[in-house]
Write an enzyme that holds these catalytic residues in place. Sequence first.
Site, short mmCIF file in Angstrom:
data_model
loop_
_atom_site.label_atom_id
_atom_site.label_comp_id
_atom_site.label_asym_id
_atom_site.label_seq_id
_atom_site.Cartn_x
_atom_site.Cartn_y
_atom_site.Cartn_z
N GLU A 153 30.70 2.32 -6.96
CA GLU A 153 30.82 1.33 -6.07
C GLU A 153 31.77 0.15 -6.66
OE1 GLU A 153 26.76 0.58 -5.05
OE2 GLU A 153 26.88 2.03 -3.28
N GLU A 308 25.84 9.01 -1.22
CA GLU A 308 24.44 8.37 -1.27
C GLU A 308 23.82 8.29 0.12
OE1 GLU A 308 24.07 5.14 -3.96
OE2 GLU A 308 25.69 5.92 -5.19
N PHE A 358 11.23 2.66 -8.66
CA PHE A 358 10.38 3.12 -7.21
C PHE A 358 11.41 3.23 -6.21
CE2 PHE A 358 7.42 0.18 -9.57
CZ PHE A 358 6.49 1.33 -10.12
C1 GLA Z 1 23.90 2.21 -4.83
C2 GLA Z 1 24.38 2.67 -6.33
C3 GLA Z 1 23.17 3.43 -6.79
C4 GLA Z 1 21.88 2.93 -6.72
C5 GLA Z 1 21.64 2.94 -5.33
C6 GLA Z 1 20.21 2.40 -4.83
O1 GLA Z 1 24.31 2.52 -3.83
O2 GLA Z 1 25.63 3.36 -6.26
O3 GLA Z 1 23.69 3.66 -8.34
O4 GLA Z 1 21.69 1.77 -7.34
O5 GLA Z 1 22.51 1.82 -4.77
O6 GLA Z 1 19.98 2.17 -3.53
#
Ligand code: GLA
Length: 675
Positions: A153, A308, A358
């Site tokens: 990201e 994701e 969590f």
């Molecule tokens: C982002 C990140 C992940 C994680 C998620 C949690 O998308 O890329 O590493 O932190 O959020 O929702």
Amino acid sequence: MREQVNFGKMLHGGDYNPEQWLDMPEILEKDIEYFKKAKINQVSMGIFSWAMLEPEEGKYQFEWMAEVIERLYKNGISVLLATPSGARPKWMADKYPEVLRVDETRHRNLFGGRHNHCYTSPVYREKVRQMNMELAKRFGNHPAVIGWHLSNEYGGECHCPLCQEEFRKWLKEKYGTIEKLNKAWATTFWSHVYNDFSQIESPSSRGENGVHGLNLDWKRFVTDRTVDFTRFEAQAVKDGGSDLPVMINMMYNFSGLNYHKFQDVVDIVTWDNYPCWHKYPEPETAMDTAMQHDIMRSIQKRPFLLMESCPSATNWQSVSKLKKPGMLKAASLQAVAHGSDSVQYFQLRQSRGSSEKFHGAVIDHYGKEDTRVFQEVTEVGEALEQLQEMTGSLTHAQVAVIYDWENRWAMEDAAGPRNENLFYKQAVEKSYWAFRKQGLDVDVIDMEQEIEGYQVVAAPMLYMFRAGFQEKAKQYVENGGKLILTYWSGIVDDTDLCFLGGTPHGLMDVFGLRSTEIDGLYEGESNQAIPVEGNSLNLTKTYSCEHLCDLVKTDGAEVLMTYGSDFYAGMPALTCNPYGQGEAYYVCADFEQGFYDEVYRKISSKAGVKRIVSHIPYGVEVTTRENEKARYLIVQNFNRNRTEVKLPTEEFQLWYGTYDGTIAGFDTVILRKEK
Ligand code: GLA
Ligand code: ZN
């Protein structure tokens, strides 16, 4: 752009951090067993693993990773291998402070967090290069590894002296002379004239922040720097001997980067999707998410990956709401419906400590498979196996909506008719929803993309015309296209200088009108559009509008609706101008959804747009994908209750799911038509 990536299967997996469990080998053993049960066929590994891969400078420790990859391979599980640049080890920050970011107040960050690197720093680049090359040498040709998940990201900006210097270079390349820059940025205003490129600095809340051209160019530069860093990372894995596809995971409606600029940098677009399911009525969240999927798909106009998503509740939204039974599958298949070739999660095994302990995961702290979430994940895995054949299939949209990042940046900074909120995203959504409610696939494109070929193009609030948009638009209508433009369009050029001589700039003849003034409305104020008798779209209903009312003077355009109140009652609210072979519609105000629904339906049908499902009930989504073999009609019910839908079962065969004239709440049905 390189060739379309096709992994030959719908990926089902997600972020996996075995490095957090190396002292518990029994856990790693169990993971594999559970992955297989849940039909998980892919993991993303190595994201944030730098400290475990290079615990001391130049001392690589890859054995643990080799072992895990080997074990995954033996069990038929593929790996997207990450480069670890999203976070860096402490030793590096201590020894080379320049790798850390400097914020806009010109203070260097301390070590910590993630996304905390300078993307210009030669030291950071060299460290990343060495690491990526080592990873590529070691694993880049391993049969389990199918691609590169670059960093994580990307986002944010760095204002360090090195980045300032790059910014000046970038500006010099763009403008050539300081005179040109001064002109483009209108620096005579408030006496901000620069004598030399060396005087320029990035915008800062403690300094210059009112030169809109500077703000805009800085944002473009940040995107370009990030693109450059992405290319740099990709080149390093290539130089390490791996030619596998590269990708970056993008984010929801993220304003910090113009993702369109990554179109030919990544081999496949991937993104991370975390909707707030059950916060609003599910059909609304579904529509919002649908648009994001379509934005991502439209960048390359080919399949993307859902990199994701959360198997249950996240832990960073204001409330950590569990997904109700069936929601996970509906949300997962929605991604596929809009062009995803995967369903991936964050995360596969829940971490024990720190800030995400969590966050929802496939395997939680309880550590076994007999959980509701594990069961639902397994059902998604089973569904994806059944849908295998759809992998790589494309979406062919007849209509498009323009949502342009640079336009968004410029508008947010404009200090124009409303500073509270211009509702740009909402304006785009209204157009998008109006098409989607007809069951149409929609491309959501930016101003640089081609518009020729679509039957209808909606361009809401194109405040800034750039990339020769006005010429493109003119051609498009001339050649028979139906173009819908709205209020507050064609106002400034690409450095945010106001066009002189009337707006919408360059298109006044195409639309047969000129915008004379624009009224900003306070919250709670509204106006109406009243249909003109005998109008060519047969509009008969009155609709309300708020926020912005454009007062236009027509010169040839047909007035379809007029304002109902205020001193501009009776002036045009919706117009249509035949131009060349096509038609140019101008929407004068921010209307309620019902206006768009009716007007777009009528324009689409006039344009000969084909619809597959004639009546689509509230909360039901219809999308299509196709390949050489077949066309797939995906129908999802985002209502909690069973809903009646009439589907074209004479033309398409029921292929996935249960359908008896109704679809159960949160259920998905796919029909297939052999070619
Ligand atoms: C982002 C990140 C992940 C994680 C998620 C949690 O998308 O890329 O590493 O932190 O959020 O929702
Ligand atoms: Zn920097």
